[in-house]
Design an enzyme around this catalytic site. Structure first.
Site, mmCIF file in Angstrom:
data_model
loop_
_atom_site.group_PDB
_atom_site.id
_atom_site.type_symbol
_atom_site.label_atom_id
_atom_site.label_comp_id
_atom_site.label_asym_id
_atom_site.label_seq_id
_atom_site.Cartn_x
_atom_site.Cartn_y
_atom_site.Cartn_z
ATOM 1 N N SER A 34 6.152 11.382 0.360
ATOM 2 C CA SER A 34 5.595 12.737 -0.566
ATOM 3 C C SER A 34 6.241 13.955 0.460
ATOM 4 O O SER A 34 6.459 13.743 1.625
ATOM 5 C CB SER A 34 4.181 12.696 -0.406
ATOM 6 O OG SER A 34 3.759 11.992 -1.495
ATOM 7 N N CYS A 76 -4.235 12.597 -0.699
ATOM 8 C CA CYS A 76 -2.830 11.760 -0.850
ATOM 9 C C CYS A 76 -2.791 11.285 0.276
ATOM 10 O O CYS A 76 -2.748 11.667 1.472
ATOM 11 C CB CYS A 76 -1.859 13.214 -0.897
ATOM 12 S SG CYS A 76 -0.244 12.431 -0.701
ATOM 13 N N HIS A 99 5.798 6.250 -10.313
ATOM 14 C CA HIS A 99 5.957 6.499 -9.024
ATOM 15 C C HIS A 99 7.177 5.857 -8.572
ATOM 16 O O HIS A 99 7.309 4.821 -8.590
ATOM 17 C CB HIS A 99 4.546 6.269 -7.894
ATOM 18 C CG HIS A 99 4.670 7.034 -6.567
ATOM 19 N ND1 HIS A 99 5.491 6.759 -5.614
ATOM 20 C CD2 HIS A 99 3.909 8.220 -6.280
ATOM 21 C CE1 HIS A 99 5.224 7.492 -4.547
ATOM 22 N NE2 HIS A 99 4.365 8.775 -5.017
ATOM 23 N N MET A 146 1.937 5.531 -3.705
ATOM 24 C CA MET A 146 1.194 6.656 -3.317
ATOM 25 C C MET A 146 0.382 5.734 -2.212
ATOM 26 O O MET A 146 -0.005 4.745 -2.314
ATOM 27 C CB MET A 146 0.076 6.897 -4.236
ATOM 28 C CG MET A 146 0.671 7.535 -5.479
ATOM 29 S SD MET A 146 1.292 6.288 -6.746
ATOM 30 C CE MET A 146 -0.256 5.977 -7.586
#
Length: 397
Positions: free
Chosen positions: A19, A104, A315, A319
């Protein structure tokens, strides 16, 4: 014609895991945005470039994916035995909404390096060479994360040979410990590891059917279903899911009804205002497949396959918080994740995702007949991409 000048705010643009996000020190934010509320949300939306009806975020720092539409606010921790308080905002791309309901896990890897570099960690605790242990209070979910940050010549080491599938270039490894990642409670709602009290539950989804599901609060609230039950193999890549509008609608329906079952919302209509959580993932026993990079992944190299959706899209990798959920569920016999990996007790799994593979571990034991997970472990990497100031129009928040 009168115009409003832009203001500039100190910020760092960082990659953490798979990310990217804009990182701020709380003290550097404009006064109106130093506390939760509309001013803070509006500021972050403008920084990232949302809401954008074109879904491109051209006029902001976002890159029009759930993995890159993120903001982080850090401050020295007021909690004993913690160095830094970490607050994460998932910024919606096409609507005026910042979701503060979860963490996150990928950007968690960048929190320690940022905190050290930005003076949020006591200099006396930073070695000249070695590892600096940074204890992080994750304010969204009230959990502790421990980051082990490599230090060279008194500075955060960012380059290295650690490779992470889903990230093109190698970097320095940052091991992470997610302490007591599973929520504990009485099984009557969103506060328990298994909100319904069962490791596998029947989930009734209108238009889809009754699905076997593992509903777990660990790392991030996650709904696991079997790939075969929704006509998938578990080897799918992004295009196979994200280009299918019917599939997107199905997954959102599963997510909404799962959120109600988990006690996270009261009615399915509320799911649109809670886009970041819960996540939906589907699992399968190992199979050979080709990752999005062209890399061949052999069934013998992995314990199971997992695909997960974030903010309504599959995704591109995994994640970090969902990886914690995977590791936790894998360690508990009888969950769909555990069964896909072959069943039994296990301390770690390597799973296949669209970009390759990832290993995640969890320490689980039975206490008074109930499963308790003391920590989940995985490694990521982090790197500063740009630092200086972000600019926004002075009247935009």
């Amino acid at each position: 014609m009168a115009s409003t000048p832009q203001i500039k705010i100190p910020a760092v643009y960082m990659r953490g895991g798979t990310s990217k996000g804009v990182f701020f020190r709380l003290q550097d934010l404009p006064a109106a945005a130093r506390q939760p509320g509309p001013a803070r949300d509006t500021l972050l939306l403008r920084v990232i470039g949302s809401p954008d009806p074109y879904a491109k975020q051209i006029d902001g720092m976002g890159a029009a994916t759930s993995s890159t539409s993120k903001a982080v606010i850090l401050s020295r921790s007021t909690r004993p035995d913690h160095d830094v308080d970490y607050l994460f905002g998932q910024v919606s791309i096409d609507s005026a909404f910042v979701d503060w309901s979860g963490n996150c896990g990928n950007l968690s890897a960048a929190v320690g390096p940022f905190a050290i570099a930005q003076g949020l960690v006591d200099p006396a605790r930073i070695p000249e060479n070695g590892t600096c242990t940074v204890r992080i209070w994750q304010a969204n979910i009230s959990k502790t994360i421990v980051a082990h940050v490599p230090i060279t010549a008194g500075q955060v080491q960012e380059t290295g040979t650690f490779e992470l599938d889903g990230v093109t270039f190698p970097a320095a490894e940052v091991p992470l410990e997610f302490i007591e990642p599973a929520d504990e409670g009485d099984g009557e709602g969103g506060g328990a590891m298994f909100p319904t009290g069962k490791v596998v539950e029947d989930l009734d989804v209108p238009g889809v059917g009754t699905l076997r599901a593992t509903l777990i609060n660990a790392g991030i609230p996650t709904i696991f279903v079997n790939a075969a039950d929704i006509a998938y193999t578990g080897t799918e890549l992004q295009d196979a899911i994200n280009s299918d509008t019917k599939a997107m609608a199905m997954f959102e329906t599963i997510r909404a009804h799962g959120a109600v079952k988990m006690g996270l919302i009261n009615h399915v209509d509320e799911a649109g205002r809670r886009q970041h959580t819960p996540k939906v993932a589907f699992v399968s026993p190992p199979k050979d497949y080709t990752a999005s990079s062209g890399k061949a992944v052999a069934a013998a190299e992995i314990d199971l396959l997992v695909r997960a959706l974030s903010m309504g899209k599959l995704h591109h990798a995994m994640m970090g918080t969902a990886a914690v959920a995977i590791g936790t569920a894998a360690a508990i016999p009888g969950t769909l994740v555990n069964l896909a990996a072959g069943g039994g007790e296990r301390q770690a799994v390597r799973f296949g995702h669209p970009s390759g593979t990832l290993r995640v571990g969890a320490e689980a034991s039975k206490v008074d007949g109930e499963w308790v997970v003391t920590k989940a472990l995985m490694s990521r990497s982090a790197r500063v991409l740009m630092e200086g100031w972000v600019r926004v129009p002075g009247d935009s928040f």
